[in-house]
Write a protein that holds these residues in place. Structure first.
Motif, PDB file in Angstrom:
ATOM      1  N   GLU A  35       0.853  -1.188   0.000  1.00 27.40           N
ATOM      2  CA  GLU A  35       0.000   0.000   0.000  1.00 27.40           C
ATOM      3  C   GLU A  35       0.890   1.240   0.000  1.00 27.40           C
ATOM      4  N   THR A  36       0.879   1.963  -1.116  1.00 28.10           N
ATOM      5  CA  THR A  36       1.671   3.182  -1.216  1.00 28.10           C
ATOM      6  C   THR A  36       0.889   4.305  -0.573  1.00 28.10           C
ATOM      7  N   GLN A  37       1.559   5.042   0.332  1.00 21.46           N
ATOM      8  CA  GLN A  37       0.850   6.055   1.104  1.00 21.46           C
ATOM      9  C   GLN A  37       1.091   7.462   0.589  1.00 21.46           C
ATOM     10  N   SER A  38       2.356   7.869   0.498  1.00 23.06           N
ATOM     11  CA  SER A  38       2.614   9.252   0.108  1.00 23.06           C
ATOM     12  C   SER A  38       4.100   9.474  -0.061  1.00 23.06           C
ATOM     13  N   GLY A  39       4.442  10.685  -0.458  1.00 21.89           N
ATOM     14  CA  GLY A  39       5.831  11.118  -0.413  1.00 21.89           C
ATOM     15  C   GLY A  39       6.064  11.740   0.943  1.00 21.89           C
ATOM     16  N   ASN A  40       7.206  11.459   1.563  1.00 19.62           N
ATOM     17  CA  ASN A  40       7.460  11.951   2.905  1.00 19.62           C
ATOM     18  C   ASN A  40       8.954  12.173   3.081  1.00 19.62           C
ATOM     19  N   GLU A  41       9.304  13.314   3.665  1.00 14.63           N
ATOM     20  CA  GLU A  41      10.717  13.611   3.890  1.00 14.63           C
ATOM     21  C   GLU A  41      11.188  13.164   5.260  1.00 14.63           C
ATOM     22  N   ARG A  51      10.058  11.222  -0.469  1.00 11.71           N
ATOM     23  CA  ARG A  51      10.310   9.787  -0.597  1.00 11.71           C
ATOM     24  C   ARG A  51       8.958   9.091  -0.689  1.00 11.71           C
ATOM     25  N   LEU A  52       8.860   8.074  -1.507  1.00  8.84           N
ATOM     26  CA  LEU A  52       7.638   7.302  -1.636  1.00  8.84           C
ATOM     27  C   LEU A  52       7.567   6.328  -0.467  1.00  8.84           C
ATOM     28  N   VAL A  53       6.537   6.449   0.349  1.00  9.60           N
ATOM     29  CA  VAL A  53       6.374   5.641   1.547  1.00  9.60           C
ATOM     30  C   VAL A  53       5.323   4.567   1.286  1.00  9.60           C
ATOM     31  N   SER A  54       5.633   3.322   1.638  1.00  7.56           N
ATOM     32  CA  SER A  54       4.702   2.211   1.449  1.00  7.56           C
ATOM     33  C   SER A  54       4.646   1.355   2.701  1.00  7.56           C
ATOM     34  N   ARG A  69      17.510  -3.614   8.483  1.00  7.56           N
ATOM     35  CA  ARG A  69      18.675  -3.836   7.603  1.00  7.56           C
ATOM     36  C   ARG A  69      18.284  -4.584   6.333  1.00  7.56           C
ATOM     37  N   ASP A  70      17.032  -5.056   6.274  1.00 17.82           N
ATOM     38  CA  ASP A  70      16.542  -5.803   5.119  1.00 17.82           C
ATOM     39  C   ASP A  70      15.847  -4.857   4.142  1.00 17.82           C
ATOM     40  N   ARG A  71      15.494  -5.394   2.972  1.00 20.68           N
ATOM     41  CA  ARG A  71      14.742  -4.609   1.998  1.00 20.68           C
ATOM     42  C   ARG A  71      13.770  -5.525   1.264  1.00 20.68           C
ATOM     43  N   VAL A  72      12.767  -4.892   0.636  1.00 15.86           N
ATOM     44  CA  VAL A  72      11.747  -5.612  -0.123  1.00 15.86           C
ATOM     45  C   VAL A  72      11.907  -5.257  -1.590  1.00 15.86           C
ATOM     46  N   ILE A  73      11.901  -6.265  -2.454  1.00 21.48           N
ATOM     47  CA  ILE A  73      11.908  -6.062  -3.900  1.00 21.48           C
ATOM     48  C   ILE A  73      10.526  -6.454  -4.399  1.00 21.48           C
ATOM     49  N   PHE A  74       9.822  -5.490  -4.970  1.00 21.66           N
ATOM     50  CA  PHE A  74       8.466  -5.712  -5.462  1.00 21.66           C
ATOM     51  C   PHE A  74       8.419  -5.240  -6.910  1.00 21.66           C
ATOM     52  N   THR A  90      -0.732 -10.312  17.675  1.00 26.72           N
ATOM     53  CA  THR A  90      -1.150 -11.711  17.665  1.00 26.72           C
ATOM     54  C   THR A  90      -0.201 -12.625  16.886  1.00 26.72           C
ATOM     55  N   ARG A  91       0.861 -12.055  16.319  1.00 26.89           N
ATOM     56  CA  ARG A  91       1.826 -12.817  15.516  1.00 26.89           C
ATOM     57  C   ARG A  91       1.166 -13.499  14.317  1.00 26.89           C
ATOM     58  N   ARG A  92       0.265 -12.764  13.688  1.00 22.59           N
ATOM     59  CA  ARG A  92      -0.364 -13.251  12.456  1.00 22.59           C
ATOM     60  C   ARG A  92       0.115 -12.455  11.251  1.00 22.59           C
ATOM     61  N   ILE A  93       0.160 -11.130  11.401  1.00 19.19           N
ATOM     62  CA  ILE A  93       0.530 -10.236  10.303  1.00 19.19           C
ATOM     63  C   ILE A  93       1.780  -9.466  10.692  1.00 19.19           C
ATOM     64  N   LEU A  94       2.713  -9.364   9.765  1.00 19.26           N
ATOM     65  CA  LEU A  94       3.922  -8.556   9.933  1.00 19.26           C
ATOM     66  C   LEU A  94       3.763  -7.337   9.046  1.00 19.26           C
ATOM     67  N   GLU A  95       3.970  -6.165   9.599  1.00 19.42           N
ATOM     68  CA  GLU A  95       3.822  -4.919   8.854  1.00 19.42           C
ATOM     69  C   GLU A  95       5.161  -4.203   8.786  1.00 19.42           C
ATOM     70  N   MET A  96       5.565  -3.845   7.570  1.00 16.80           N
ATOM     71  CA  MET A  96       6.836  -3.161   7.345  1.00 16.80           C
ATOM     72  C   MET A  96       6.573  -1.780   6.741  1.00 16.80           C
ATOM     73  N   GLN A  97       7.078  -0.740   7.365  1.00 11.77           N
ATOM     74  CA  GLN A  97       7.040   0.592   6.786  1.00 11.77           C
ATOM     75  C   GLN A  97       8.308   0.741   5.948  1.00 11.77           C
ATOM     76  N   CYS A  98       8.140   1.126   4.692  1.00 15.70           N
ATOM     77  CA  CYS A  98       9.266   1.159   3.748  1.00 15.70           C
ATOM     78  C   CYS A  98       9.322   2.483   3.010  1.00 15.70           C
ATOM     79  N   ILE A  99      10.534   2.815   2.546  1.00 17.09           N
ATOM     80  CA  ILE A  99      10.702   3.929   1.631  1.00 17.09           C
ATOM     81  C   ILE A  99      11.336   3.392   0.352  1.00 17.09           C
TER      82      ILE A  99
END
Length: 102
Positions: A35-41, A51-54, A69-74, A90-99
């Motif tokens: 989910e892409t949210q916005s540009g953010n400095e 920066r594009l925040v997702s 230290r990891d990254r996502v390639i999409f 609940t250890r069901r969903i992992l959420e990562m904030q990315c730029i």
């Protein structure tokens, strides 16, 4: 989750000349939502400009510790992980904030 992405881990080392070298290795293939949210400095003060925040969400895996230290390639997008959370606790969903990096 309807998308597929790669999770990569950074390894820093020295080459034969003693220069710092960084390599990336794919450590997992993820079913996820992006989910892409916005540009953010504010998320990365080291690099000026918007920066594009997702938000990337995937299934929580106890055997896969994800860190900033990891990254996502999409597709053609490379996204540096800024933070990792378990939003429901609940250890069901992992959420990562990315730029996204250019």
């Amino acid at each position: 989750f309807r998308h597929v992405a790669s999770l990569q881990r950074r390894a820093d080392s020295l080459d034969a000349a003693g220069q710092a070298s960084t390599t990336w290795s794919t450590i997992a293939t993820l079913r996820c939502s992006v989910e892409t949210q916005s540009g953010n400095e504010s998320l990365n003060a080291d690099q000026p400009g918007p920066r594009l925040v997702s938000t990337v969400r995937t299934w929580w895996r106890p055997t896969l510790p994800v860190t900033p230290r990891d990254r996502v390639i999409f597709g053609s997008r490379t996204m540096e992980i800024v933070s990792v959370s378990d939003p429901s606790g609940t250890r069901r969903i992992l959420e990562m904030q990315c730029i996204e990096v250019q």
